[in-house]
Design a protein around this motif. Structure first.
Motif, PDB file in Angstrom:
ATOM      1  N   LYS A  50      43.870 -61.149  12.011  1.00 13.42           N
ATOM      2  CA  LYS A  50      43.022 -62.073  11.256  1.00 13.42           C
ATOM      3  C   LYS A  50      42.168 -61.344  10.223  1.00 13.42           C
ATOM      4  N   SER A  51      41.839 -60.084  10.498  1.00 15.97           N
ATOM      5  CA  SER A  51      41.058 -59.330   9.517  1.00 15.97           C
ATOM      6  C   SER A  51      41.940 -58.894   8.336  1.00 15.97           C
TER       7      SER A  51
ATOM      8  N   TYR B  60      43.175 -70.486  -7.834  1.00 19.62           N
ATOM      9  CA  TYR B  60      42.924 -71.281  -6.637  1.00 19.62           C
ATOM     10  C   TYR B  60      42.709 -72.747  -7.022  1.00 19.62           C
TER      11      TYR B  60
ATOM     12  N   LEU C 203      44.757 -60.746   7.284  1.00 17.47           N
ATOM     13  CA  LEU C 203      45.230 -61.947   6.603  1.00 17.47           C
ATOM     14  C   LEU C 203      44.208 -63.062   6.780  1.00 17.47           C
ATOM     15  N   PRO C 204      43.292 -63.196   5.817  1.00 17.26           N
ATOM     16  CA  PRO C 204      42.276 -64.235   5.946  1.00 17.26           C
ATOM     17  C   PRO C 204      42.897 -65.631   5.904  1.00 17.26           C
ATOM     18  N   GLU C 205      42.145 -66.621   6.377  1.00 16.20           N
ATOM     19  CA  GLU C 205      42.628 -68.004   6.392  1.00 16.20           C
ATOM     20  C   GLU C 205      43.042 -68.450   4.997  1.00 16.20           C
ATOM     21  N   GLU C 206      42.235 -68.113   4.008  1.00 18.21           N
ATOM     22  CA  GLU C 206      42.521 -68.481   2.625  1.00 18.21           C
ATOM     23  C   GLU C 206      42.989 -67.240   1.868  1.00 18.21           C
TER      24      GLU C 206
END
Length: 143
Positions: free
Chosen positions: A116-117, A130, A119-122
């Protein structure tokens, strides 16, 4: 003259192509990786490939002929393990060149990395890109 969005898309495509070319080169270097370990007294030489597969066994001297089977078996296992460890180290160095600073293949393989660190959610992208993606996915079009 390309619009701001078109330029950003071109830049992202160029970045993607560079990353893809780097990945292809990394894969080539990994595939060419070998490692050779030599047992004490030159009794045995073992060569392995990048995935640890044994590609060559050599007995440079006749020392193996005087060894009891158990000693020879242990020598084989130990020397293969040494060659595999060295091959993994080489692959780790190759792959680590492409990873973010402080991250290594071995830490990933050992489960010591928080995905998760990495590959961030966004996804990280310019704000204008964006905005374009959000508006496109919401059914709006830009003219």
């Amino acid at each position: 003259m390309p619009s701001r969005y078109e330029q950003q898309i071109e830049d992202l495509l160029a970045q993607y192509r560079r990353q893809r070319d780097e990945a292809v080169e990394t894969r080539r270097r990994i595939n060419e990786t070998t490692s050779t370990a030599t047992a004490p007294r030159q009794a045995l030489k073992v060569t392995v490939g990048a995935q640890g597969q044994v590609t060559a066994l050599e007995f440079p001297t006749g020392a193996y002929r005087r060894m009891p089977p158990k000693e020879l078996a242990d020598l084989l296992l130990t020397t293969i393990q040494q060659a595999r460890a060295e091959a993994l180290k080489k692959v780790d160095e190759i792959v680590s060149e492409q990873l973010p600073a402080g991250l290594s293949l071995s830490s990933m393989l050992q489960g010591q990395v928080d995905v998760k660190s990495l590959l961030p959610e966004e996804p990280v992208m310019p704000e204008t890109a964006y905005d374009a993606v959000v508006h496109t996915t919401q059914g709006e079009t830009r003219g």
